[in-house]
Write an enzyme that holds these catalytic residues in place. Structure first.
Site, PDB file in Angstrom:
ATOM      1  N   HIS A  12       0.837  -1.257  -0.060  1.00  0.00           N
ATOM      2  CA  HIS A  12       0.053  -0.032   0.074  1.00  0.00           C
ATOM      3  C   HIS A  12       0.825   1.321  -0.069  1.00  0.00           C
ATOM      4  O   HIS A  12       0.523   2.120  -0.890  1.00  0.00           O
ATOM      5  CB  HIS A  12      -0.928   0.053   1.210  1.00  0.00           C
ATOM      6  CG  HIS A  12      -2.012  -1.077   1.322  1.00  0.00           C
ATOM      7  ND1 HIS A  12      -1.862  -2.074   2.221  1.00  0.00           N
ATOM      8  CD2 HIS A  12      -3.190  -1.260   0.602  1.00  0.00           C
ATOM      9  CE1 HIS A  12      -2.874  -2.867   2.020  1.00  0.00           C
ATOM     10  NE2 HIS A  12      -3.469  -2.479   1.118  1.00  0.00           N
ATOM     11  N   LEU A  23       2.976  -9.332  -0.854  1.00  0.00           N
ATOM     12  CA  LEU A  23       2.321  -8.908   0.377  1.00  0.00           C
ATOM     13  C   LEU A  23       0.882  -8.668   0.169  1.00  0.00           C
ATOM     14  O   LEU A  23       0.374  -8.193  -0.824  1.00  0.00           O
ATOM     15  CB  LEU A  23       2.718  -7.584   0.497  1.00  0.00           C
ATOM     16  CG  LEU A  23       4.470  -7.228   0.726  1.00  0.00           C
ATOM     17  CD1 LEU A  23       4.565  -5.697   1.269  1.00  0.00           C
ATOM     18  CD2 LEU A  23       4.795  -8.338   1.747  1.00  0.00           C
TER      19      LEU A  23
END
Length: 280
Positions: free
Chosen positions: A37, A184
């Site tokens: 992110h 991830l």
């Protein structure tokens, strides 16, 4: 960093952020932020004048029996991470704000939205398209940033943006991986140490297919068979799909040419993970 929880206020804040021709970048998330992110936020910061982000665990994209209730929620830590990256405003509504009583309208992207994860999770991409359409209307960004790990989602949203004439550029950003290759994901937090080791099988299968392509094999049936051989080596890994498709339509192809998407989804215990690569 300003935190906003109401639609009308967020619209007003973003309108002011866009004044004087400033480029507004937007990073929509469901929270439980990780380095993937943050890479989106940094890309947005490098390309835009002002940055907005959102944290909203969207109930509409979870089917009954999926992990809505236990999806990781780490709001305070997420806020610290976003503030450290100089995000200008965070939109953090609750479900009642996003879906007020009596709301019935949804966005369905037929065809592409029914493939890959859309086939495995019926209604999932309707939930995704609906919430992203609403967020685009609230924020009105010029650019929005999404991870390539969710390649099927990116294809669905690009179709939606074209069809509904949203004035926003979707920017796909490279998958971020741990040093051992695991993509991830917020759902990695569900994995035990043993399950995490098994999860590496997804990346190994993709690497096997990548190696076969580099060696000259382009026939997708043979490539999928090679990847499946790797996936079968791990205990308690249940394959949902291993597919080689057109990256825009998500339809199967017979030859893995440049730009083709190789995508895999599998359950590691009870946790569903996805990964992919684009053929070079």
């Amino acid at each position: 960093m300003q935190i906003v929880t109401k639609v009308a206020e967020m619209q007003d804040v973003c309108r002011k952020l866009r004044l004087n021709g400033r480029m507004l970048g937007f990073v929509p998330t469901m929270g439980a932020l990780h380095a993937g992110h943050i890479s989106l936020v940094r890309r947005a910061r490098a390309e835009c004048d002002v940055i907005s982000a959102s944290i909203f665990v969207n109930p509409l994209q979870f089917a009954p029996g999926e992990d809505l209730a236990r999806y990781p929620r780490t709001f305070e830590e997420d806020c610290r991470l976003l503030e450290a990256e100089n995000v200008d405003v965070l939109f953090a509504p609750d479900a009642a704000e996003m879906y007020p009583q009596g709301a019935v309208t949804t966005v369905s992207v037929a065809g592409v939205g029914d493939r890959l994860d859309g086939a495995s999770r019926p209604g999932h991409f309707t939930g995704v398209a609906t919430v992203v359409a609403k967020l685009f209307h609230v924020v009105s960004p010029q650019r929005a940033y999404f991870g390539q790990k969710d390649a099927a989602q990116l294809a669905v949203l690009r179709q939606m943006v074209r069809d509904l004439n949203f004035h926003v550029e979707l920017v796909g950003c490279a998958i971020v991986r741990d040093p051992d290759g695991l993509a991830l994901s917020s759902r990695n937090k569900y994995l035990s140490s043993m399950e995490r080791a098994r999860a590496l099988t997804l990346h190994r299968a993709l690497r096997q297919i990548e190696h076969m392509i580099a060696s000259g094999e382009r026939r997708t049936a043979q490539l999928i068979a090679g990847g499946m051989e790797i996936l079968k080596t791990a205990d308690e890994v249940r394959v949902d799909y291993l597919s080689i498709v057109n990256a825009n339509t998500l339809l199967p192809v017979t030859s893995a040419e440049a730009g083709t998407l190789v995508a895999v989804a599998a359950y590691i215990g009870t946790t569903r993970l996805i990964d992919n690569l684009l053929v070079a």
